[in-house]
Design an enzyme around this catalytic site. Structure first.
Site, mmCIF file in Angstrom:
data_model
loop_
_atom_site.group_PDB
_atom_site.id
_atom_site.type_symbol
_atom_site.label_atom_id
_atom_site.label_comp_id
_atom_site.label_asym_id
_atom_site.label_seq_id
_atom_site.Cartn_x
_atom_site.Cartn_y
_atom_site.Cartn_z
ATOM 1 N N GLN A 77 -41.030 37.378 19.960
ATOM 2 C CA GLN A 77 -39.607 37.208 20.047
ATOM 3 C C GLN A 77 -39.059 38.288 20.430
ATOM 4 O OE1 GLN A 77 -39.310 35.444 15.713
ATOM 5 N NE2 GLN A 77 -37.815 34.899 16.759
ATOM 6 N N HIS A 78 -37.745 37.945 20.790
ATOM 7 C CA HIS A 78 -36.491 38.997 21.101
ATOM 8 C C HIS A 78 -36.784 39.665 22.610
ATOM 9 C CE1 HIS A 78 -35.851 38.289 17.020
ATOM 10 N NE2 HIS A 78 -36.896 39.138 16.609
ATOM 11 N N ASP A 241 -43.282 33.784 18.116
ATOM 12 C CA ASP A 241 -44.421 33.739 17.448
ATOM 13 C C ASP A 241 -44.372 33.389 16.045
ATOM 14 O OD1 ASP A 241 -43.006 35.987 16.997
ATOM 15 O OD2 ASP A 241 -44.877 37.029 17.796
#
Length: 495
Positions: A77-78, A241
């Protein structure tokens, strides 16, 4: 057959399975990492593509690939991937564990009116590591690159783009950007306007949002040939994820708790309504299965334990005897494991500390236990925030830490919950493949719910169950209290 792909921080994994979740093939390829002392952590998206190709080819070896109906991608992520007007990657992606952007995160919160204003306006408090601060960092540090930005993608979205040629997003991963309102499931343009001065450059760069029932498309002709898959293979929306890990552990209904012990540690539980936390400690994320996924993430987990073992000249084989031979609390030895800064609590510049050393407790076994307790107590504090005083009856544990029987027992004793381990260790891959089933079933007009799919695909490993020992609960309460005390003393924060 269905394919699940999980692009993590350290590498990409692939899992080929049948309709019932039985594994048919696996693959893995490692990633390099750009890491600098100032907290920067980056990767070239091409490394993800190369690893995807390698891992998928391993998983498909010896299999009639014409029967692969759909695939799904899970991604860390991110991370920020920016493309120019020619759809070319502008610079390496800044990752979820990049803390170089901490000053930009603080600046952005102030410009938006403070944490309370952010929460009221957008339903989330930006934390260092979220995608939004990376955009402000890019503007301030690389203005020429910032000016070229025409498309903004997350890691799994970039891989979907490479697979299909389509630019799109889905609610789960999007909710971790901090320029998305999880309450309304819409992009929060005001946040981006604060960065680009209201020019609309960044808002226009956002991809189209899709639901989990929709699909991104089918494989590009050259990609299908490169992977050895049929061009008709459907690509589902995929997701972050954690969102795919939730699906892969059956966390698609209320009452299920998943705890992941990987490079970072996360704990989350599906809800039908958004869970909003004005402190920002609980991330008010959307799930990728239709609801919400309140989540707490700590940035230090198995990496801390591995490094501790290396420094001591030990290996993972030494974890079991170290935990078995020591007592809860490590004889008052406390390890605050902030080797990469920390996200919960929000301490991006924090450093790790070992506190309470004496001539009696200064042993390798106690240090190993203290490192594992420090990692565990941090994320279990997060679990308490999510549950709001409720008691978890069962916790599903995944990730590298779940392989240790003694670590699982520690978690059971510390929480009072029964610890269960999914039979499929790669929950992100499994969840992505299950989401592919979901999308494919909708595409052919015979929709299957996530509950139906998880009921047949998610199995538990009975030998991995750990039940709590009531006689040790008080000792762990005291140990966790000592952890919180040390946290408060050193950083003037508490959970």
């Amino acid at each position: 057959m269905y394919l699940g792909i999980d692009c993590g921080t350290q590498g990409t994994k692939a899992l080929l399975m049948d309709e019932s979740g039985n594994p048919l093939g696996r693959g893995y390829a490692a990633h390099a990492l750009i890491e600098r002392p100032n907290g920067a952590r980056e990767q070239d998206p091409q490394w993800w593509v190369d690893a995807l190709c390698d891992s998928v080819k391993q998983a498909l070896a010896g299999v009639p690939t014409a029967d692969v109906l759909a695939l799904g991608v899970s991604g860390q992520q991110h991370g920020l991937v920016v493309l120019d007007e020619d759809l070319q990657v502008i610079r390496p992606a800044k990752l979820w564990n990049d803390t170089e952007t901490a000053p930009q995160n603080a600046e952005l919160i102030e410009r938006l009116g403070g944490k309370e204003a952010c929460f009221q306006r957008f339903g989330i408090v930006p934390l260092t590591g979220y995608t939004v601060s990376k955009l402000l960092w890019l503007k301030e540090h690389e203005p020429e690159n910032f000016a070229r930005v025409r498309h903004i993608l997350l890691p799994h979205e970039y891989l979907n783009f490479w697979l299909t040629g389509r630019l799109c997003a889905e609610y789960g991963d999007a909710s971790g950007t901090a320029f998305f309102d999880g309450r309304t499931r819409q992009w929060a343009r005001e946040v981006l306007d604060e960065i680009d001065g209201g020019s609309g450059q960044l808002y226009r760069a956002l991809p189209e949002l899709l639901t989990s029932e929709q699909s991104v498309g089918t494989l590009r002709e050259e990609v299908a040939a490169q992977l050895g898959l049929p061009q008709t293979c459907l690509v589902s929306t995929g997701g972050g994820d954690n969102m795919m890990g939730a699906i892969g552990t059956g966390n698609v209904r209320e009452g299920v708790v998943t705890l992941s012990l990987g490079t970072s540690s996360t704990v989350y539980s599906y809800t039908e309504q958004p869970v909003l936390d004005p402190t920002g400690n609980v991330a008010s994320f959307c799930s990728s299965s239709g609801g919400w996924l309140p989540l707490v993430c700590t940035m230090n987990a198995t990496n801390v334990v591995t490094q501790t073992l290396t420094v001591l000249g030990k290996t993972v084989a030494d974890i079991e005897p170290a935990l078995a031979s020591t007592q809860p609390g490590s004889e008052s030895l406390c390890f605050l494991p902030f080797l990469n800064g920390e996200r919960t609590p929000d301490l991006p510049q924090a450093q790790g500390s070992v506190v309470g050393l004496t001539s009696n407790n200064f042993t390798p076994a106690n240090i190993i236990r203290a490192a594992i307790e420090g990692v565990s107590f941090g994320v279990l504090n997060g679990l308490e925030l999510i549950l709001h005083g409720k008691q978890a009856e069962v916790i599903l544990v995944i990730g590298g830490g779940a392989r240790s029987a003694e670590w699982r027992q520690l978690l059971a004793d510390a929480t009072g919950a029964t610890i269960r381990v999914p039979a499929e260790a790669e929950a992100g891959c499994l969840g992505a493949a299950m989401q592919a089933i979901h999308a494919y079933s909708h595409s052919i007009g015979h929709p299957q719910s996530f509950t139906e799919i998880t009921s047949r695909c998610v199995r538990l490993e009975e030998s991995g169950t750990a039940t709590p020992r009531k006689e040790l609960r008080e000792a762990y309460r005291q140990a966790m209290a000592n952890y919180r005390l040390r946290l408060t003393e050193l950083y003037a924060v508490s959970l």
